[in-house]
Write a protein that holds these residues in place. Structure first.
Motif, mmCIF file in Angstrom:
data_model
loop_
_atom_site.group_PDB
_atom_site.id
_atom_site.type_symbol
_atom_site.label_atom_id
_atom_site.label_comp_id
_atom_site.label_asym_id
_atom_site.label_seq_id
_atom_site.Cartn_x
_atom_site.Cartn_y
_atom_site.Cartn_z
ATOM 1 N N PRO A 1 0.833 -1.209 0.000
ATOM 2 C CA PRO A 1 0.000 0.000 0.000
ATOM 3 C C PRO A 1 0.864 1.254 0.000
ATOM 4 N N LEU A 2 0.424 2.272 -0.728
ATOM 5 C CA LEU A 2 1.235 3.460 -0.938
ATOM 6 C C LEU A 2 1.641 4.128 0.370
ATOM 7 N N PHE A 3 0.736 4.155 1.362
ATOM 8 C CA PHE A 3 1.016 4.875 2.597
ATOM 9 C C PHE A 3 1.208 3.934 3.791
ATOM 10 N N LYS A 4 1.619 2.702 3.529
ATOM 11 C CA LYS A 4 1.911 1.782 4.625
ATOM 12 C C LYS A 4 3.100 2.309 5.419
ATOM 13 N N ARG A 5 3.011 2.219 6.743
ATOM 14 C CA ARG A 5 4.063 2.755 7.618
ATOM 15 C C ARG A 5 4.724 1.640 8.427
ATOM 16 N N ASN A 6 5.944 1.893 8.860
ATOM 17 C CA ASN A 6 6.612 0.975 9.776
ATOM 18 C C ASN A 6 6.242 1.336 11.205
ATOM 19 N N PRO A 7 6.730 0.607 12.212
ATOM 20 C CA PRO A 7 6.330 0.894 13.604
ATOM 21 C C PRO A 7 6.700 2.292 14.102
ATOM 22 N N PHE A 8 7.582 2.990 13.381
ATOM 23 C CA PHE A 8 7.994 4.328 13.799
ATOM 24 C C PHE A 8 7.263 5.423 13.019
ATOM 25 N N GLY A 9 6.290 5.019 12.230
ATOM 26 C CA GLY A 9 5.485 5.986 11.500
ATOM 27 C C GLY A 9 6.049 6.427 10.170
ATOM 28 N N HIS A 10 7.178 5.851 9.744
ATOM 29 C CA HIS A 10 7.767 6.229 8.466
ATOM 30 C C HIS A 10 7.007 5.546 7.328
ATOM 31 N N ILE A 11 6.696 6.307 6.306
ATOM 32 C CA ILE A 11 5.999 5.762 5.144
ATOM 33 C C ILE A 11 6.997 4.931 4.335
ATOM 34 N N LEU A 12 6.693 3.648 4.144
ATOM 35 C CA LEU A 12 7.650 2.735 3.526
ATOM 36 C C LEU A 12 7.945 3.091 2.078
ATOM 37 N N MET B 1 13.596 5.604 28.911
ATOM 38 C CA MET B 1 12.909 4.337 28.676
ATOM 39 C C MET B 1 12.315 4.278 27.272
ATOM 40 N N SER B 2 11.993 5.435 26.697
ATOM 41 C CA SER B 2 11.466 5.443 25.332
ATOM 42 C C SER B 2 12.523 4.979 24.332
ATOM 43 N N ASP B 3 13.808 5.251 24.633
ATOM 44 C CA ASP B 3 14.882 4.778 23.757
ATOM 45 C C ASP B 3 14.959 3.256 23.774
ATOM 46 N N ILE B 4 14.887 2.668 24.965
ATOM 47 C CA ILE B 4 14.909 1.212 25.093
ATOM 48 C C ILE B 4 13.690 0.606 24.398
ATOM 49 N N SER B 5 12.553 1.235 24.577
ATOM 50 C CA SER B 5 11.332 0.762 23.942
ATOM 51 C C SER B 5 11.446 0.784 22.425
ATOM 52 N N ASN B 6 12.071 1.815 21.884
ATOM 53 C CA ASN B 6 12.220 1.908 20.432
ATOM 54 C C ASN B 6 13.149 0.835 19.883
ATOM 55 N N ILE B 7 14.202 0.508 20.629
ATOM 56 C CA ILE B 7 15.093 -0.566 20.194
ATOM 57 C C ILE B 7 14.350 -1.896 20.217
ATOM 58 N N SER B 8 13.556 -2.115 21.261
ATOM 59 C CA SER B 8 12.731 -3.330 21.331
ATOM 60 C C SER B 8 11.769 -3.408 20.155
ATOM 61 N N LYS B 9 11.143 -2.281 19.832
ATOM 62 C CA LYS B 9 10.193 -2.216 18.723
ATOM 63 C C LYS B 9 10.886 -2.560 17.397
ATOM 64 N N ALA B 10 12.111 -2.047 17.232
ATOM 65 C CA ALA B 10 12.863 -2.315 16.002
ATOM 66 C C ALA B 10 13.267 -3.784 15.902
ATOM 67 N N LEU B 11 13.685 -4.385 17.022
ATOM 68 C CA LEU B 11 14.035 -5.809 17.004
ATOM 69 C C LEU B 11 12.812 -6.666 16.687
ATOM 70 N N ASP B 12 11.664 -6.300 17.219
ATOM 71 C CA ASP B 12 10.435 -7.039 16.910
ATOM 72 C C ASP B 12 10.116 -6.987 15.421
ATOM 73 N N ASP B 13 10.478 -5.861 14.788
ATOM 74 C CA ASP B 13 10.135 -5.676 13.383
ATOM 75 C C ASP B 13 11.208 -6.177 12.426
ATOM 76 N N GLY B 14 12.490 -6.170 12.841
ATOM 77 C CA GLY B 14 13.519 -6.531 11.872
ATOM 78 C C GLY B 14 14.911 -6.637 12.451
ATOM 79 N N TRP B 15 15.878 -6.123 11.701
ATOM 80 C CA TRP B 15 17.287 -6.160 12.072
ATOM 81 C C TRP B 15 17.718 -4.802 12.623
ATOM 82 N N VAL B 16 18.619 -4.830 13.621
ATOM 83 C CA VAL B 16 19.112 -3.591 14.236
ATOM 84 C C VAL B 16 20.638 -3.604 14.242
ATOM 85 N N ILE B 17 21.227 -2.506 13.773
ATOM 86 C CA ILE B 17 22.675 -2.311 13.802
ATOM 87 C C ILE B 17 23.004 -1.387 14.972
ATOM 88 N N THR B 18 23.986 -1.771 15.773
ATOM 89 C CA THR B 18 24.405 -0.900 16.868
ATOM 90 C C THR B 18 25.919 -0.894 16.979
#
Length: 269
Positions: free
Chosen positions: A2-13, A140-157
């Protein structure tokens, strides 16, 4: 999609895909023409699940390191073995790749803000701000965002949190590993500090052989290993443990690095 599908952070894919395509084409020559990127272990990437994967790496520039990884990851997933030849792999990129970055860096100008849209998990550093040493609580929002990203995909740190070599590993990375039990893939890079300026935007030196070694997943006992144990494993895995410097003095290390840089000018051989 879908044209306006978003990821968990609200970014339009759709927008994210086009930004990765454009930036991928623009940056490709930085690793294939002006310099040469030597890759090892890209087959490991094709064996990984689609999410809950944490990549840990040493850090040499603000942006060039991540850009190179996005090239390598997408090329490998399109079947290329240890090469990023033919940038066509970037046309349909993996969109659930994220990277942890300092919020102040990603807000420092228009270009960093564009980069952030491609997958940045912007966090507030607890030890450094505005070029000064600070001490503040983890958000805690930073930790939550990293958790959200891991749930959705791959994370580089970059667990050292700095581009300076052989700095201590930040314990926060080990806490994340113990808490979320991701597959942990070490990556060791070299040559980027010689190729680019500190931000990784300007080519400082051409004809440098850059390298990226992708290692097998770390074996971790998530339940029984302590944070300190995991920190030590990370230090060895990304080749930033102090013992790597004990065999030679810092002066000799710098001299050998300069000599190695001359040998890596592969177009002049």
């Amino acid at each position: 999609m879908p044209l306006f599908k978003r990821n968990p952070f609200g970014h339009i894919l759709f927008i994210k895909k086009w930004l990765i395509r454009i930036l991928g084409v623009v940056s490709h020559g930085r690793y294939r023409s002006f310099n040469n990127l030597q890759i090892e272990g890209s087959e490991i990437l094709r064996q990984l699940p689609d999410n809950n994967v944490l990549f840990i790496s040493n850090h040499q520039t603000y942006f060039a390191d991540v850009a190179a990884m996005l090239h390598v990851f997408n090329a490998a997933l399109k079947g290329r073995d240890d090469t990023i030849k033919n940038v066509g792999y970037i046309w349909n990129p993996k969109l659930n790749i994220y990277y942890v970055a300092a919020g102040e860096t990603m807000r420092s100008g228009l270009l960093p803000k564009i980069f952030a849209y491609t997958g940045s998990i912007s966090i507030e550093r607890t030890w450094r701000s505005g070029g000064q040493d600070v001490k503040r609580q983890v958000k805690m929002s930073d930790i939550s965002n990293i958790s959200k990203a891991l749930d959705d995909g791959w994370v580089i740190t970059f667990p050292q949190g700095t581009t300076t070599p052989f700095k201590p590993i930040r314990r926060g990375t080990a806490h994340i590993i113990k808490t979320y039990n991701p597959i942990v893939i070490p990556i060791v890079i070299d040559g980027f500090r010689r190729s680019f300026d500190k931000k990784g935007l300007r080519i400082k030196k051409r004809n440098v052989l850059q390298s990226m070694v992708i290692k097998e997943p770390l074996e971790i006992d998530y339940e029984n290993e302590s944070v300190a144990d995991i920190v030590t494993k990370i230090e060895y895995a990304i080749e930033q443990h102090p013992s790597f410097l004990k065999v030679i003095s810092p002066e000799e290390y710098a001299k050998q690095e300069a000599e190695l840089n001359k040998k890596r000018e592969f177009w002049n051989l």
